[in-house]
Scaffold this active site. Structure first.
Site: not given
Length: 284
Positions: A153-154, A167, A171
């Site tokens: 993920s981020s 984006y 995630k």
């Protein structure tokens, strides 16, 4: 040296460069046989070279396989090709012990400029790809809870950074799926995600100067991003003066993934684990 992942089979997507490359290296050093997934023809040569290097250095089986995870057929193709390449004649069981959903794309734009095609590409690669890959892998997971699935993920899933509507959304979706899979696959595998912040990769370098200015404040207050003269390279230290600190090295992120793949991580599932040096605190 102990090799705790000896005789296990792992799949790493997006393995030809960046974080995926580093993950493949550390898993191989721990004895894991590997399927190195890559998408584009331009990644074929580096993926093949990585496979050769890992086999030579660690005595493991490393097989590069091309599959476009942004298509509905790509994930199943990756699993079936891996099975055909690894399953020995007469063998009754093909088992996937470790699955790392690392492949992803980041197509950033402010709200007025978001394109439908970028939305569709991002969700196909970052969300549908991992979903279909886990679906295709499920019949081949262990049945004793020893499997490990780690999703990349981020911090963007929680940070609300400008330009990352799409984006960040992908995630966040991946994190939601992580929690569901942890329940549905509990007798087969633990399922966790990690949430890197800035990492020293070409993907991070492609961010706009405006975006980098926005996150500078976050970086300045991230405990482990402070550059260290005499330890970090002169170039990293110099760039950190403008950026507010240094990005993570790919090896640092890969180390967190390897930790989650270890036998000792068996009591951790359904979690988003910090791999961002403290950029986000208390949100995991």
């Amino acid at each position: 040296m102990a090799r705790p992942l000896e005789k296990k089979l792992g799949i790493v997507t997006g393995a030809s460069r960046g974080i995926g490359y580093a993950i493949a290296e550390i898993l191989a050093a721990k004895g894991c046989d590997l399927i190195l997934g890559y998408t584009s023809t331009s990644s074929q040569a580096p993926a093949e070279k990585l496979a050769q290097d890992l086999t030579a250095r660690h005595g493991i089986l490393a097989i590069p396989i091309q599959a476009d995870l942004g298509t509905t057929a790509g994930p199943a193709s990756l699993i079936e090709t891996a099975k055909s390449r690894i399953l020995e004649p007469g063998a009754s069981r093909f088992q996937i012990d470790i699955l790392i959903n690392n492949a992803g794309v980041a197509l950033n734009d402010k709200l007025p400029d978001i394109k439908v095609e970028d939305f569709e590409t991002s969700y196909r690669v970052n969300v549908l790809g991992p979903l279909l890959l886990v679906q295709a892998a499920q019949p081949y997971l262990p049945t004793d809870r020893s499997g490990r699935i780690v999703n990349l993920s981020s911090v963007s899933s929680s940070g609300g950074f400008p330009g990352q509507t799409v984006y960040g959304g992908t995630k966040a979706a991946l994190e939601a799926m992580t929690r569901t899979w942890a329940r549905e696959l509990s007798e087969s595998a633990t399922v966790n995600a990690i949430n890197p912040g800035p990492v020293l990769t070409p993907m991070y370098d492609r961010n706009t100067p405006e975006f980098k200015r926005f996150i500078k404040g976050y970086i300045e207050h991230t405990p482990l991003m402070r550059a260290r003269p005499g330890i970090d390279s002169d170039e990293v230290v110099k760039n950190a003066e403008e950026a507010g600190g240094r990005p993570a090295y790919v090896e640092e992120v890969a180390g967190v993934v390897a930790m989650l793949c270890s036998p000792e991580s068996a009591w951790c599932t359904g979690q988003v684990i910090c791999a961002n040096g403290g950029m986000l605190l208390g949100l995991q």
